[in-house]
Design an enzyme around this catalytic site. Structure first.
Site, mmCIF file in Angstrom:
data_model
loop_
_atom_site.group_PDB
_atom_site.id
_atom_site.type_symbol
_atom_site.label_atom_id
_atom_site.label_comp_id
_atom_site.label_asym_id
_atom_site.label_seq_id
_atom_site.Cartn_x
_atom_site.Cartn_y
_atom_site.Cartn_z
ATOM 1 N N GLU A 377 0.845 -1.202 0.000
ATOM 2 C CA GLU A 377 0.000 0.000 0.000
ATOM 3 C C GLU A 377 0.869 1.236 0.000
ATOM 4 O O GLU A 377 1.849 1.305 0.749
ATOM 5 C CB GLU A 377 -0.896 0.089 1.250
ATOM 6 C CG GLU A 377 -2.081 -0.815 1.245
ATOM 7 C CD GLU A 377 -2.952 -0.635 2.495
ATOM 8 O OE1 GLU A 377 -2.985 0.471 3.067
ATOM 9 O OE2 GLU A 377 -3.578 -1.636 2.879
HETATM 10 C C1 GBH Z 1 -4.078 1.838 5.629
HETATM 11 O O1 GBH Z 1 -4.007 2.214 6.945
HETATM 12 C C2 GBH Z 1 -5.141 0.807 5.521
HETATM 13 O O2 GBH Z 1 -4.612 -0.482 5.293
HETATM 14 C C3 GBH Z 1 -6.215 1.125 4.526
HETATM 15 O O3 GBH Z 1 -7.320 0.324 4.742
HETATM 16 C C4 GBH Z 1 -6.540 2.596 4.610
HETATM 17 O O4 GBH Z 1 -7.642 2.951 3.827
HETATM 18 C C5 GBH Z 1 -5.327 3.346 4.160
HETATM 19 O O5 GBH Z 1 -4.188 2.984 4.876
HETATM 20 C C6 GBH Z 1 -5.460 4.865 4.240
HETATM 21 O O6 GBH Z 1 -5.635 5.292 5.538
HETATM 22 O O7 GBH Z 1 0.919 8.090 14.716
HETATM 23 O O8 GBH Z 1 -1.053 7.204 15.803
HETATM 24 O O9 GBH Z 1 -1.307 8.774 14.018
HETATM 25 C C7 GBH Z 1 -3.027 3.163 7.271
HETATM 26 C C8 GBH Z 1 -3.229 3.532 8.696
HETATM 27 C C9 GBH Z 1 -2.250 5.638 9.155
HETATM 28 C C10 GBH Z 1 -1.942 3.781 10.620
HETATM 29 C C11 GBH Z 1 -1.174 6.394 9.878
HETATM 30 C C12 GBH Z 1 -0.878 4.536 11.324
HETATM 31 C C13 GBH Z 1 -0.234 6.721 12.041
HETATM 32 C C14 GBH Z 1 -0.516 6.360 13.475
HETATM 33 N N1 GBH Z 1 -2.077 4.206 9.251
HETATM 34 N N2 GBH Z 1 -1.168 5.959 11.236
HETATM 35 S S1 GBH Z 1 -0.469 7.718 14.579
#
Ligand code: GBH
Length: 475
Positions: A377
């Site tokens: 991703e």
């Molecule tokens: C992915 O998650 C998913 O797999 C997907 O389903 C989703 O649509 C896509 O990305 C877009 O969001 O420092 O606590 O803020 C990514 C999720 C986003 C998790 C950034 C960690 C930072 C954690 N990630 N996040 S924090």
């Protein structure tokens, strides 16, 4: 740092894919025997998602998959990563498979293969059957065994025609956003439970990998997709470096340690000892988790910037270090502060930093030598709107993709074995707690009509896929 690669061409076998997940696109939540998952329950609970939006209809992929596959083929994609809705296959999370549920995925796979698109299945992208949550969910050990059984059923049904398998997507989110900060389903806020969940997700991955291998042809590939954080510190101060290591353990080591090395980092066990005594870690678990893998999937969006809490300048502190919640998804890290990274941001507020992707790939090239890597991703949300002529121009997304694919190409030049890239996402969809407000798609979806329109980035990416080289930046 490496020199820029003069000609941005990719290896001939490089996979040019796009990714989605079941709950974010399928809709048809009550059809053909499907029962609620934790995301159905969560999204229908007032206050949990933006504007109370749900995946009830999503982008109706369940009924429109033929059109969606045709679109992928027309664009020129060579691979497609999607996930299976567990409660379509096993409505109670136990027992025999529901044929109608499996049939949908068989039809989808056959449609992909008929168009020359390689399917990559993710078994678990966050949608636990609600019945299993009612029995305790991921903090409960039995859930790992239920997952292995489900993996076996799907492997038996589709292992003859799907070569690429991913056990879990981003177990960090399942454990720490689901049971720690509570911004994801099931919305629990219990630090000890989140650490138990992480261990049982690890166990599920290991048992699921063994189960898949026991029923599938040996040529198939089994991997896991991790949201491996690229952790940076505001300074080289020992206190800030210690904060960085702590977050690296809680984001990466907690999964990579057991999965790739067969042990939890000692520093993680120590840092979390006030929260859990780790008595849920039983003899034999680490061996079960530490299965040889055929590949590793890396999901990357933006780096994480931290410092020791004491040295934090409150004005730079990032509110979303805890997401949309007052509860931290980082157990035992109250002494760590999260900061905004500098530079341009996407619509999610995430800074754009392709060097982080290069760094991440090189890290696993060093730490897991010989293991093929996939970017499973990468992508960006923008506030896309159709022009009056109906076309959707998204030059920012093209620039984002160009930057990150160039970073992948640079890593390959530096010796990394990256076999493919999956853009997140094929089309606009249900962005979890953010609902439909955040558009990650290369294909635009008009939510009033559900009509699909490829954005200019989809055309650009399709040209890259067809030529194996990055087209110039102009839209
Ligand atoms: C992915 O998650 C998913 O797999 C997907 O389903 C989703 O649509 C896509 O990305 C877009 O969001 O420092 O606590 O803020 C990514 C999720 C986003 C998790 C950034 C960690 C930072 C954690 N990630 N996040 S924090």
């Amino acid at each position: 740092m490496s020199e820029p690669v003069p000609s941005v061409t990719f290896p001939p076998a490089f996979l040019w894919g796009a990714a989605t997940s079941a709950y974010q696109i399928e809709g048809a939540v009550r059809e053909d025997g499907r029962t609620p998952s934790i995301w159905d329950t969560f999204s229908h609970t007032p206050g949990k998602t933006a504007a109370g939006e749900t995946g009830d209809i999503a982008v109706d992929h369940y009924h429109r998959y033929r059109e969606d596959v045709a679109l992928m083929a027309e664009l020129g994609l060579t691979a497609y990563r999607f996930s299976i809705s567990w409660s379509r296959v096993q409505p109670t999370g136990r027992g025999p498979a529901v044929q109608r549920g499996l049939d949908f995925y068989r039809r989808l796979v056959d449609e992909l293969l008929a168009h020359g698109i390689k399917p990559a299945i993710t078994l678990y992208h966050w949608d636990l059957p609600q019945e299993l949550e009612d029995a305790g969910g991921w903090p409960e050990r039995d859930t790992a065994f239920r997952f292995a059984e489900y993996a076996r059923l799907v492997g038996e049904a589709l292992g003859d025609r799907v070569e690429q398998w991913i056990t879990l997507n981003e177990p960090w989110c399942s454990a720490f956003l689901g049971y720690g900060s509570g911004v994801h389903a099931p919305g629990r806020t219990d630090a000890a439970a989140s650490l138990r969940a992480a261990h049982h997700l690890n166990l599920a991955h290991g048992l699921g990998t063994s189960a898949l291998r026991s029923v599938m042809p040996a040529r198939n590939s089994v991997a896991v997709s991790l949201n491996s954080a690229v952790v940076r510190t505001v300074s080289q101060d020992p206190a800030d470096l210690a904060a960085g290591r702590k977050i690296d353990d809680l984001a990466n080591g907690v999964f990579h340690g057991p999965m790739l090395r067969g042990s939890y980092p000692r520093t993680l066990l120590e840092a979390t000892s006030p929260i859990t005594d780790w008595s849920h870690l039983r003899d034999g678990d680490l061996e079960a988790i530490h299965q040889p893998l055929d590949a590793l999937g890396l999901n990357y969006y933006t780096p994480t910037l931290v410092s020791a809490a004491s040295s934090a300048d409150a004005s730079t502190r990032r509110a979303d270090g805890h997401g949309l919640s007052d509860h931290s998804p980082w157990p035992g890290a109250d002494d760590v502060a999260f900061h905004h990274t500098s530079g341009e941001r996407t619509e999610m507020g995430w800074s754009i930093d392709p060097t982080g992707l290069h760094e991440l790939i090189m890290r696993y090239t060093r730490e897991a030598p010989g293991l093929p890597l996939y970017v499973t991703e990468n992508g960006a949300a923008y506030d896309d709107k159709p022009d009056p002529d109906g076309r959707v121009h998204d030059p920012e997304r093209i620039a984002y993709l160009h930057g990150h694919l160039s970073a992948v190409r640079r890593a390959i030049a530096d010796g990394a074995d990256v076999r493919g890239y999956f853009l997140w996402s094929l089309m606009d969809n249900f962005e979890w707690a953010y609902g439909y407000g955040k558009r990650f798609g290369a294909v635009y979806v008009d939510y009033a009509t559900l009509a699909r329109t490829p954005k200019s980035s989809a055309r650009w990416y399709g040209r890259a896929a067809r030529t194996g080289a990055l087209p110039p930046l102009e839209d």
